[in-house]
Write a protein that holds these residues in place. Structure first.
Motif, mmCIF file in Angstrom:
data_model
loop_
_atom_site.group_PDB
_atom_site.id
_atom_site.type_symbol
_atom_site.label_atom_id
_atom_site.label_comp_id
_atom_site.label_asym_id
_atom_site.label_seq_id
_atom_site.Cartn_x
_atom_site.Cartn_y
_atom_site.Cartn_z
ATOM 1 N N HIS A 269 12.274 41.695 -8.210
ATOM 2 C CA HIS A 269 12.413 40.499 -8.369
ATOM 3 C C HIS A 269 10.968 40.560 -8.129
ATOM 4 O O HIS A 269 10.629 39.425 -8.711
ATOM 5 C CB HIS A 269 13.312 39.642 -7.103
ATOM 6 C CG HIS A 269 12.719 38.532 -6.251
ATOM 7 N ND1 HIS A 269 13.363 37.098 -6.642
ATOM 8 C CD2 HIS A 269 12.120 38.035 -5.474
ATOM 9 C CE1 HIS A 269 12.702 36.410 -6.367
ATOM 10 N NE2 HIS A 269 11.778 36.748 -5.271
ATOM 11 N N SER B 51 9.830 40.283 -11.141
ATOM 12 C CA SER B 51 10.281 38.893 -12.071
ATOM 13 C C SER B 51 8.899 38.016 -11.593
ATOM 14 O O SER B 51 8.643 37.063 -12.761
ATOM 15 C CB SER B 51 11.300 38.991 -12.230
ATOM 16 O OG SER B 51 12.342 39.750 -12.361
ATOM 17 N N GLU B 52 8.946 37.911 -10.658
ATOM 18 C CA GLU B 52 7.534 36.801 -9.838
ATOM 19 C C GLU B 52 6.254 36.782 -10.158
ATOM 20 O O GLU B 52 6.055 36.225 -10.831
ATOM 21 C CB GLU B 52 8.141 36.995 -8.724
ATOM 22 C CG GLU B 52 7.180 35.557 -7.461
ATOM 23 C CD GLU B 52 6.592 36.015 -6.362
ATOM 24 O OE1 GLU B 52 6.163 35.077 -5.734
ATOM 25 O OE2 GLU B 52 8.078 36.533 -5.276
ATOM 26 N N ARG C 101 5.435 38.210 -13.009
ATOM 27 C CA ARG C 101 5.453 38.180 -14.808
ATOM 28 C C ARG C 101 5.723 36.692 -14.768
ATOM 29 O O ARG C 101 4.591 35.513 -15.089
ATOM 30 C CB ARG C 101 6.133 38.592 -15.495
ATOM 31 C CG ARG C 101 6.380 40.006 -15.649
ATOM 32 C CD ARG C 101 7.096 40.814 -16.439
ATOM 33 N NE ARG C 101 6.666 41.777 -16.637
ATOM 34 C CZ ARG C 101 7.283 42.998 -16.545
ATOM 35 N NH1 ARG C 101 8.384 42.809 -15.480
ATOM 36 N NH2 ARG C 101 7.231 44.333 -17.092
#
Length: 283
Positions: free
Chosen positions: A38, A41-42, A44
């Protein structure tokens, strides 16, 4: 031979990464040990449009960076940072701006049995939402002040379950999970960057609040200097004129000349002085 194929593949990947690095003026190395999917992903998502996040084997990154040291002197210093689990951030903006984004991404997590606590872990007083026994047994075993209210445990005062430096027991880890207390703060480690020069990781940290305070203080000092030196700017000119007017009034009141609009004030001041003299004479 398989080993030769692997070597050729690594060289190809390094060459491709080197070409990608050339597309950006800045590169940062961050440690991602323990970081969740997570969090990645954050990262990016928040850097979209500003840069790219790349994860590759350290040997591939080292080879790519080394191949660029003639074109980009100093970039090879990043190779010393490629230990453990890492990612590289290729960016179009200053590493200092990127670092503020990286530092903002954090995630609370469970503490595992056998881990060493970095800080005290405190259970706050109040209803625990747990029945006696089970995971809560460790509280009574450790002497925590608890009581049973309507069949559930209540903690009468804050209780330090684990102290910094202690190993976490299985019972303590189980209790924290039952209470949904996640004392571990996952974060990225900013190791260093290059944007024409090498920048160590510790120099990339920016204390935003301190930075704002320093800017405010610098502004006030500059404004004071401008007023004292009679340097006219949009901000200093009203203050300079106001000070000049105040000085003119003061000079008029204490000197032998008065402007028409100051005569009334001067007469009142003289009358007050005369009344004081008269009062002293009658003592």
């Amino acid at each position: 031979m398989p080993s030769e194929q692997i070597l050729l593949k690594k060289r190809e990947l390094s060459s491709q990464l080197a070409e990608k690095i050339k597309e950006y003026p800045a590169i940062m190395v961050i440690g991602i040990q323990g970081a969740s999917g997570h969090m990645m992903s954050e990262l990016r998502a928040r850097l979209r449009g500003l840069g790219e996040v790349k994860v590759a084997k350290n040997s591939v990154v080292v080879r790519a960076l080394t191949s660029l040291q003639r074109e980009r002197p100093g970039i090879e210093k990043l190779t010393d940072l490629m230990k453990g689990s890492n990612a590289i951030i290729l960016s179009k903006v200053s590493p200092f701006l990127v670092s503020t984004t990286v530092e903002e991404i954090k995630q609370a997590d469970w503490i595992k049995s056998g881990a060493t606590a970095k800080t005290d872990v405190v259970i706050p007083a109040g209803d625990l939402g747990l029945p006696p026994g089970g995971p809560a047994t460790i509280l009574t075993d450790m002497g925590a002040k608890t009581r049973i209210v309507k069949g559930m445990l209540r903690l009468d005062e804050d209780f330090t379950l684990i102290r910094a430096g202690e190993k976490v027991s299985a019972a303590a880890a189980a209790l924290l999970m039952a209470l949904d207390i996640r004392p571990i703060q996952l974060s990225f480690e900013i190791k260093g960057a290059w944007d024409g020069i090498f920048i160590p990781g510790e120099e990339l940290h920016i204390d935003i609040e301190k930075y704002e305070r320093d800017l405010t203080e610098a502004r006030m000092k500059a404004l004071t200097l401008a007023v004292e030196s009679e340097i006219f700017t949009d901000e200093s000119t009203p203050l300079i004129l106001q000070r000049a007017a105040q000085r003119a009034v003061a000079m008029a009141q204490t000197g032998a000349f008065y402007a028409p609009d100051e005569l009334e004030l001067a007469l009142k001041k003289a009358a007050s002085s005369a009344a004081l003299v008269k009062a002293l004479a009658n003592l």
